[in-house]
Write a protein that holds these residues in place. Structure first.
Motif, PDB file in Angstrom:
ATOM      1  N   UNK A  74      71.173 -21.108  34.820  1.00  0.00           N
ATOM      2  CA  UNK A  74      70.070 -20.232  34.432  1.00  0.00           C
ATOM      3  C   UNK A  74      69.900 -19.128  35.473  1.00  0.00           C
ATOM      4  N   UNK A  75      69.982 -17.895  35.033  1.00  0.00           N
ATOM      5  CA  UNK A  75      69.878 -16.773  35.960  1.00  0.00           C
ATOM      6  C   UNK A  75      68.442 -16.495  36.378  1.00  0.00           C
ATOM      7  N   UNK A  76      67.490 -16.806  35.490  1.00  0.00           N
ATOM      8  CA  UNK A  76      66.093 -16.596  35.839  1.00  0.00           C
ATOM      9  C   UNK A  76      65.785 -15.151  36.184  1.00  0.00           C
ATOM     10  N   UNK A  77      65.204 -14.941  37.355  1.00  0.00           N
ATOM     11  CA  UNK A  77      64.836 -13.593  37.774  1.00  0.00           C
ATOM     12  C   UNK A  77      66.065 -12.733  38.103  1.00  0.00           C
ATOM     13  N   UNK A  78      67.215 -13.366  38.257  1.00  0.00           N
ATOM     14  CA  UNK A  78      68.424 -12.604  38.544  1.00  0.00           C
ATOM     15  C   UNK A  78      69.081 -12.012  37.316  1.00  0.00           C
ATOM     16  N   UNK A  79      68.499 -12.261  36.142  1.00  0.00           N
ATOM     17  CA  UNK A  79      69.120 -11.763  34.911  1.00  0.00           C
ATOM     18  C   UNK A  79      69.199 -10.236  34.864  1.00  0.00           C
TER      19      UNK A  79
END
Length: 533
Positions: free
Chosen positions: A271-276
């Motif tokens: 899951x990339x989360x905020x790094x997406x």
């Protein structure tokens, strides 16, 4: 069902390659070494003083450092970009990752000299090291992206789960488990990138950056004395051999194979989360530089030249000729690459290693050197094919056979070594093992190698310029001719047609690489030979 008894045999690594593989592989090595034989002959005719005078010039050391520096910088950048995109498109929840996988492979369809033309025709100030590095990096990172993406999809999730269950964190698992399994793919891709950067002629020439290829080409054109160019070319061969040996040792004895499809569980998605947003910025930025900018420039020049009309009487024959010689070159190169790739994967000791390295030696020679060597060979020993298509196809085979060898070798190395041993224990001859076991397992790699060679032949320039039959033009040669006189608008239709044609094998290559993930050939071979594992 009870497994058939298996007779105990020596391991494949301890046996010699059968003659059915060794003979055609030796022919492939001889073909690849033919231009080097020409260089040695030209150099020997000059005598020792002339050779030493060329070797010990300050300019020679300067060229070595510049060429190696460019190759190292391009390889490091291409590996970084290729591995990052492969991980993002295969192991994360990146939005639209399927579409991004296709987009990431498409720069293969854009010849590096077309990308250089796009830059220099609009921003002439983009030249020298930085411009050459940028163009070559964006043109070659798919050589790393495609095999690494395929390797990441084939990683057995059970191994990662075992590592996590033993208390290792995500990054430690990635470095000790996942990275070890994809290391051969990274090394193979990096080798192709390094050799491409060393042997490319069009990009450094357009962007005015002196490396071996540009200086050798200038020396051939500017003087009747071929000795300096021959000596410099031999230095380039020595550098190439050193690189291939280093890649072979980095590959080591690592062999990552599994029978059938392995675990049925899906790979763990990160899951990339905020790094997406950052991930989308990276993938979009690479696509914009590698594809968007060249496409916009080509569109601009096509629109500028539309008022003058398209020279269809030249464009269509050039397109047909490009497709025809690309098919012939891919067939010849792949046919010779199959036995070499199998030997490199299954019988890497002694003669097998020498044959593999010999076939790579010609790959780093500039196309102009290979072409002139074959002109010498054709004029003296093969006059029936002199200035004819077969001699041009021979040049393509020498230049691009390693691309097919790498694909075949990787496919065979990923298949279980025990398959051939089981077939031999059941009474199959070496030829039967090759036909019924090895070739089916290597099928996706052979198809990938064929598509890769066809794609590369379409983009080849210097050898085609010199060896094409009289009256024949390809899209690359027509583009070079128009660009050489500053007719950028007239060159644009040939560039567009070349990119569109090259997109076909690029698409095939990406699909074949994807098929390596789910291919169940190993399971079918076990069933057909009567063995169980």
């Amino acid at each position: 069902m009870t497994a058939a008894p298996v007779r105990r045999t020596r391991t494949t690594a301890g046996r010699r390659a059968p003659a059915v593989l060794l003979v055609p592989a030796a022919v492939a090595a001889a073909v690849a070494l033919l231009p080097i034989g020409y260089l040695l002959l030209r150099t020997a005719e000059a005598g020792g003083p002339a050779i030493w005078d060329t070797l010990w010039r300050d300019r020679t050391l300067w060229l070595v450092l510049r060429s190696l520096g460019l190759a190292a910088a391009v390889t490091a950048a291409a590996v970084t970009v290729g591995v990052a995109l492969a991980w993002l498109t295969t192991r994360t929840d990146l939005p639209g990752r399927g579409a991004w996988s296709v987009v990431a492979a498409l720069p293969l369809a854009v010849p590096s000299f077309v990308a250089a033309y796009a830059w220099v025709s609009v921003v002439p100030e983009v030249s020298g090291f930085l411009g050459t590095w940028l163009v070559l990096t964006m043109s070659t990172y798919p050589y790393v992206f495609l095999p690494v993406a395929a390797a990441l999809r084939r990683v057995d999730p059970a191994l990662e789960e075992v590592s996590r269950s033993l208390g290792r964190g995500p990054w430690q698992t990635h470095l000790t488990v996942t990275a070890r399994q994809v290391r051969p793919a990274v090394a193979a891709g990096a080798l192709l990138v390094a050799l491409y950067a060393l042997s490319d002629f069009g990009t450094p020439s357009l962007l005015r950056y002196d490396v071996f290829t540009r200086v050798i080409h200038t020396s051939y054109q500017a003087s009747f004395d071929r000795t300096p160019a021959a000596v410099l070319s031999l230095v380039l061969v020595a550098v190439t051999v050193a690189i291939t040996v280093a890649e072979s040792r980095s590959r080591g004895r690592a062999e990552h194979a599994r029978v059938g499809g392995g675990s049925a569980r899906a790979l763990r998605t990160v899951r990339l989360g905020r790094g997406k947003p950052l991930a989308l910025l990276v993938t979009g930025g690479v696509a914009a530089v590698a594809l968007g900018y060249p496409a916009a420039v080509l569109g601009y020049w096509v629109s500028r030249g539309s008022s003058a009309g398209v020279e269809w009487e030249r464009l269509l024959p050039a397109g047909v000729s490009t497709l025809w010689v690309a098919l012939l070159g891919a067939l010849a190169a792949t046919a010779l690459a199959v036995p070499v790739g199998i030997i490199a994967a299954r019988f890497p000791r002694g003669g097998g290693r020498f044959i593999e390295h010999a076939t790579y030696a010609g790959h780093a020679l500039p196309g102009i050197v290979v072409a002139l060597a074959l002109v010498f060979f054709g004029a003296r020993y093969a006059q029936p094919i002199y200035q004819r298509t077969p001699l041009l196809v021979l040049a393509y085979t020498v230049l691009f056979m390693p691309a097919a060898i790498g694909s075949v070798r990787a496919a065979v190395a990923q298949s279980p070594r025990s398959m051939g041993e089981i077939a031999r224990s059941l009474g199959r001859s070496p030829l039967g093992v090759l036909r019924d076991v090895t070739l089916p397992l290597a099928g996706p790699g052979i198809a990938a190698g064929f598509a890769l060679v066809m794609l590369t032949v379409m983009k080849e320039l210097p050898a085609t310029l010199l060896l094409r039959p009289t009256g024949m033009d390809t899209l690359a040669t027509r583009l070079w001719t128009e660009t050489g006189v500053g007719a950028y608008a007239a060159a644009a239709p040939y560039a567009v047609a070349l990119v569109l044609l090259a997109a076909v094998p690029t698409f095939v290559l990406s699909r074949v690489q994807a098929s390596l993930v789910s291919d169940d050939a190993a399971t079918r071979v076990v069933e057909e030979t009567g063995g169980e594992t």
